[in-house]
Design an enzyme around this catalytic site. Sequence first.
Site, mmCIF file in Angstrom:
data_model
loop_
_atom_site.group_PDB
_atom_site.id
_atom_site.type_symbol
_atom_site.label_atom_id
_atom_site.label_comp_id
_atom_site.label_asym_id
_atom_site.label_seq_id
_atom_site.Cartn_x
_atom_site.Cartn_y
_atom_site.Cartn_z
ATOM 1 C CD GLU A 1 38.502 28.556 36.278
ATOM 2 O OE1 GLU A 1 38.466 29.828 35.224
ATOM 3 O OE2 GLU A 1 39.482 28.485 37.022
ATOM 4 C CG ASP B 1 36.663 28.065 46.285
ATOM 5 O OD1 ASP B 1 36.522 27.019 45.931
ATOM 6 O OD2 ASP B 1 37.619 29.151 45.986
ATOM 7 C CD GLU C 1 46.774 33.214 45.951
ATOM 8 O OE1 GLU C 1 46.719 32.340 45.141
ATOM 9 O OE2 GLU C 1 45.907 34.269 45.893
ATOM 10 C CD GLU D 1 38.829 35.098 45.500
ATOM 11 O OE1 GLU D 1 38.369 34.661 44.305
ATOM 12 O OE2 GLU D 1 39.422 35.962 45.698
#
Length: 570
Positions: free
Chosen positions: A117, A258, A351, A372
């Site tokens: 992050e 991902d 989700e 996304e």
Amino acid sequence: GAAMLRCLGSLLCLWALRFPAGPGAAARGPDVASYRERVRAMFYHAYEHYLESAFPYDELRPLTCDGQDTWGSFSLTLIDALDTLLILGNVSEFQRVVNVLQEGVDFDIDVNASVFETNIRVVGGLLSAHLLSKKAGVEVEVGWPCSGPLLRMAEEAARKLLPAFHTPTGMPYGTVNLLHGVNPGETPVTCTAGIGTFIVEFATLSHLTGDPVFEDVARKALKALWKNRSDIGLVGNHIDVITAKWVAQDAGIGAGVDSYFEYLVKGAILLQDKELMSMFLEYNKAIKNYTKFDDWYLWVQMYKGTVSMPVFQSLEAYWPGLQSLIGDVDNAMRTFLNYYTVWKQFGGLPEFYNIPQGYTVDKREGYPLRPELIESAMYLYRATRDPTLLELGRDAVESIEKISKVDCGFATDHRLDNRMESFFLAETIKYLYLLFDPDNFIHNDGSDFDVVITPYGECVLSAGGYIFNTEAHPIDPAALHCCRKRKEEQWEVEDLMQEFYSLKKTKKFTFKTASDHGEGDSPKDPEGASSEKVGEKRNSKKSSHSLLSCPSQSFNSKLAVLGQVFLDNT
């Protein structure tokens, strides 16, 4: 397959019954200018409440109108929102925030931070803002983009992450203490994305600063994952970075994996790196063979290829955008339309969504703030101009305003969590705005550009082709060619000299003395060859290309070594 198609058909019918189209609505499509302004208003509703109620904390708590530190203590929302300000055209606030960050952000703190992050949000946000500074009217240093306060901050933050990479495999720990390094007893289990999502930011840092350590550790981590793929070509979800044993063996394209795939593609484009692209294309074959069913992607066991979870996750919605980047637009659109169907059923992507049964796994409704699917719509709209993609943008604006907007900002999901994640301003708003703003400078096709003078020669910037990191921070790929350090250049020239002498007998290379160009006296040839002129004429029909990767100077001046200028007459 048939059950899935029935399920998909029923979803489409359900949507048609619940939301019948008005007369001519589909033909007209959304009013792009009015939605663009609504997105701008959403940004400022969120941003101003962050400044008023939450700064200098990382994120806004919109239900209680206060702030909290979440990923460290970096005023994270401010860093994440900085390049969005410029994309919306607000140069004065961009300039103000740059000054605030320089004065107020300190990475020398006793905080346990996520390596992943911190990289994508802090390092990525600072690098992007650094490269956009001149466009935003900031008075940049002499030597920019190879130096500057935001670049120094990005480098400082990235150096704090380097201890995480000191493992036997080169794959990093997931958490690092910014003051003390990796804590004793830190878990060695890291998700695949947390290992393979560094090459965009770290290679950019290495190219701008001249320090190869960042790109080196990012590449080593990428290659370690590649080396540990299964015999059928898949990677799992979590791995032990000490032993390289897979702890979670579910293979798919969603959460935990991902952005590893995303960065193989984006790293390949950014660095013009065939090896990274060939890795992705190999994975892509295995993903199609084992996880793809009727344009949906499932989770499978990485060694056997058997289905482990027939669910779709909202995070997977980045995949059509990634497919569009490699030119696979037809497949991308088919997968996008599946995801959009689910969006329309739930008012946002849940989700988790059980594909065979057609319901959300935990009965939760959609999650409209996630970026996304909007990201994929933005990419695909650039590729196809299909108005369906603008309709997704319209639906997203309506959903976010209806479901998530509160007096103090935007809450994360339907249950109104008391959190406004920084990605809302970095990604969701940015991709929505770019979807509705076809003339934004980010979409530049190369017809407009800036030429800057650096200590290493001229270079072209702001010509377009921006590569978004996984937090939607745009990196100008041309900037990577602006700052070739002399040491690195010297190595490249030495390699070229070796090639020259090995090819000399075949007469593929010729040279003439620098004195013929007014560049000083000709020294003795290092290997005793005479320095007489040989084959001076250039091939006038073919332009001469340097074997060096820096396009900033002409071939002649680039290869003036020891008084000799080498020409390529191949």
